[in-house]
Design a protein around this motif. Structure first.
Motif: not given
Length: 269
Positions: A30-57
């Protein structure tokens, strides 16, 4: 830790995702939640939206650490910063000096549920991981919640996270149980696991050569220097990774078994 195979493929496959014999009866740290948690905003598998970066599955298998049985119908949350260290919902916080501009977006789902427990103390890079902060905007990229299947699996499509001041590259994760899936999402229940997922140094070093990660000017904290990583390998959230060492920009596959105690509450506070 990734090892080279065939001169190009880097893969850590010392444990099969569906072989739990060596992982049963071991709780994932277990670790700390951290400051940037927002509960259950999006029920989805693909969270990328339009963000650039190396694809991660990312594939996570959630099991009861005592019985070794998969947890079905659990809600798994993930959230992480983008390639230049910025979290959606908190763009005003920047990236600790990382630079680069995040994408924008619009909130299209209503959060269900609220964080529980007292928030930890300290800044985002400090020992406590930072107390919870209220969102500053409506962007929600690189966040999502998904339901575990009959085998306990939840798979997400995202990008490899970058880094920000005082932290190594990581992904936050929560597992919720005993709630109800409705048309609005997941309601009720409790968080039986709050943790973070980590990347081997070899992989992160390769991402530094790829845009937009290469534009992140924040001094990078290594895995060993990070104050949140518990230092106990896969039981502490270190991901099994598979990628082409010469062409990591093509994508990374990551997986881990999360051993949890479903009757307990671990909300990251």
């Amino acid at each position: 830790m990734a090892v080279g195979l065939g001169g190009a493929l880097a893969v850590d496959a010392s444990a099969d995702d569906d072989t739990t014999a060596d992982l049963c009866y071991t709780l994932t740290s277990e670790t700390v939640e951290g400051p940037y948690y927002i509960p259950a905003d999006k029920i989805r598998q693909d969270v990328t939206e339009d963000q650039d970066g190396i694809p991660l599955t990312l594939t996570l298998k959630v099991i009861d650490a005592e019985t070794c049985e998969p947890l079905r119908n659990a809600a798994v949350d993930i959230w992480h910063c983008n390639a230049v260290g910025v979290y959606s919902g908190y763009e005003a916080s920047g990236s600790g000096g990382g630079g680069g501009g995040p994408a924008t977006g619009t909130l299209t789902a209503t959060p269900t549920g609220t964080p529980t427990g007292a928030p930890p103390s300290g800044g985002p890079g400090g020992p406590g991981g930072g107390g919870h902060q209220e969102p500053t905007d409506d962007t929600r990229y690189l966040r999502g919640t998904w339901r575990t299947d009959q085998r306990g699996h939840a798979t997400f499509r995202t990008v490899v996270p970058g880094w920000y001041q005082g932290r190594c590259a990581h992904i936050h994760v929560k597992v919720h149980v005993d709630g109800t899936w409705t048309d609005a999402g997941y309601e009720g229940g409790h968080a039986c696991h709050t943790g973070q997922l980590f990347f081997a140094e070899q992989a992160v070093l390769l991402t530094q050569e790829v845009e937009p990660y290469s534009t992140n000017t924040t001094t990078r904290t290594t895995l060993d220097e990070d104050t949140i990583y518990p230092g106990n390998g896969h039981a502490g959230g270190l991901l099994y990774l598979s990628y082409d060492r010469k062409r990591i920009a093509r994508g990374v596959r990551a997986r881990l078994i999360l051993g949890v105690a479903p009757d307990e509450t671990h909300d990251g506070g």
